[in-house]
Scaffold this motif. Sequence first.
Motif, mmCIF file in Angstrom:
data_model
loop_
_atom_site.group_PDB
_atom_site.id
_atom_site.type_symbol
_atom_site.label_atom_id
_atom_site.label_comp_id
_atom_site.label_asym_id
_atom_site.label_seq_id
_atom_site.Cartn_x
_atom_site.Cartn_y
_atom_site.Cartn_z
ATOM 1 N N VAL A 187 0.838 -1.204 0.000
ATOM 2 C CA VAL A 187 0.000 0.000 0.000
ATOM 3 C C VAL A 187 0.872 1.253 0.000
ATOM 4 C CG1 VAL A 187 -1.638 1.345 1.379
ATOM 5 C CG2 VAL A 187 -1.987 -1.115 1.054
ATOM 6 N N PHE A 241 0.535 3.857 -3.078
ATOM 7 C CA PHE A 241 0.094 5.231 -2.817
ATOM 8 C C PHE A 241 1.113 6.223 -3.360
ATOM 9 C CE2 PHE A 241 -0.451 9.126 -0.480
ATOM 10 C CZ PHE A 241 -1.818 9.239 -0.283
ATOM 11 N N GLY A 297 -0.520 2.758 5.681
ATOM 12 C CA GLY A 297 0.039 1.410 5.758
ATOM 13 C C GLY A 297 0.018 0.848 7.169
ATOM 14 N N LEU A 355 -3.510 -0.281 8.009
ATOM 15 C CA LEU A 355 -3.812 -1.540 7.316
ATOM 16 C C LEU A 355 -3.142 -2.716 8.016
ATOM 17 C CD1 LEU A 355 -4.998 -3.099 4.905
ATOM 18 C CD2 LEU A 355 -2.857 -2.635 3.683
#
Length: 527
Positions: A401, A405, A425, A428
């Motif tokens: 991620v 991004f 991140g 997550l």
Amino acid sequence: MSLLKNVGTIGSLTMVSRVAGMAREMIFSRVLGANEVTDAWFQALIIPNVFRRLFAEGAFSAAFVPMFSKRLHSGKGGAENMEAARTFSQDVISVFVPVLIALTAIFEIAMPGVIWLLADKPVDPTSFDYSVDFARIMFPYIFLVSIVTLLTGMLNSVSRFGPGASFPIILNLVLIGTLLYVETTGLGVEAMGYIVAWAVPAAGVLQLGWLVYWAHVEGFRPRWITRPRLTPEVKRLGIIALPAAIGGGAYQINTLLQVYFLNQLDGSTVSWMNYADRLNQLPLGIIGIALSTAILPSLSKFIGAKDDAGAARIQSNAIELGMLLTIPAAVALAICSEAFITIIFQGGRFTMEDAAMSGRILAILVLGLPAYVLVKVLVPSFYARSDTKTPVYAAFAALAVFIGFNVAFLQRFGVEGVAAASAIGAWLNAAILYTVLRLRGYYRADWALIGRVARQLIAAAAMGVALYYAQDYLADYYAAGLFARLVAVGALVGCAGIVYFAVAFAIGAVSRDRLKAYTKKRVPEAS
């Protein structure tokens, strides 16, 4: 387990190291500022630090210490065990030292290519030369600190924890002394950068001398230059260490990729991010690492005894205590980000514009602080069940991620986007860990815990409103003299603490019974 007592003990020891590092950065910012030289310097230091954390303090330590301890404490005991441990460590050293020398030589030769990969864009030749020179000067530190880590593991195995816990302070003291010296020389920033770079391996030599002395005190006198002995046990050490290195790779790859993305942007982005992350790391180190270290033994005990309720109780209390301390820290750092950066770092060559940029980065970076602490608190539940793979998968998902991004939005959001990607991140990562624990039936947060955390958020919001207005009244103090700055930071911290805990007690986010519960050896089930 007395959770509050253990966290306080570990946290206070971590605080010494963090405060020393903070003092070093405060002086560094004033002496060298934020410019192409400091960008090159911080980038150069990151390279050996990544390898140190990945191999020396991570994979190697995780594999070496249990194997060494087994030889030291099993069998018949006494001199026979000590001899077995010495033989094993000597065999490891005979292979470990040549590998470290070879690794250092390879990177010394290939350093221009390494720096080019981290930049991956046309760079000013002078800036490129700084980066290569600084990295070549500092990279041998990995050789020295890796040997220090090996000796620390040996000393910890005989319950001599002081030398290993204190050696990081030596680096900070050497760098502080060097920075104070170069400030008196009248040299330019470039020359001072080179002198401070040489202080890093010099500190490594002192750290090694410190650990060698204590190793001799405990009867360990290894020979450093011997013929390599690749015994079956040394091979087994390598086999164990390799998966651990891969497992820890996600975090270190993230660090290198962050430097890569920052190098794609204009301005002193590496320096700005470094100063912002210093404040972000302070509560993470004191709270997150302390909690993680404190709860693992108790979780392992309850899980080993198949006491699921006891394990869940420990997990809930760790989450509650972690959020009780982290949420207000994150809100305070977000609201007063520029104020704190200015008070602590601004001055000398670190301008008000630099402080403003670092403050903007910090305000975004700390949005992920509670998630970082949750990760530290949830991971021990997997380790206590001998599951080291799931945290790795979660970390690599967060890394994916972070990369995605930045690939999509780097030029649009700039350095603030890199900070936002780190925060996203982290959340997550925490979400994956909790979801897996819940799906496997290992842990599920009850409504009592969720209610208390929700009330913590309300108390933190009230504190944030108070700080938002209070910081304007103290604005004239932020860039003033030392005493005025101390008054300002004391007033902000005092305002935050009074409002937060007053509201928290009033609405039931925390109570005397809960605080007493943390100090009991066996925490009663939350009600």
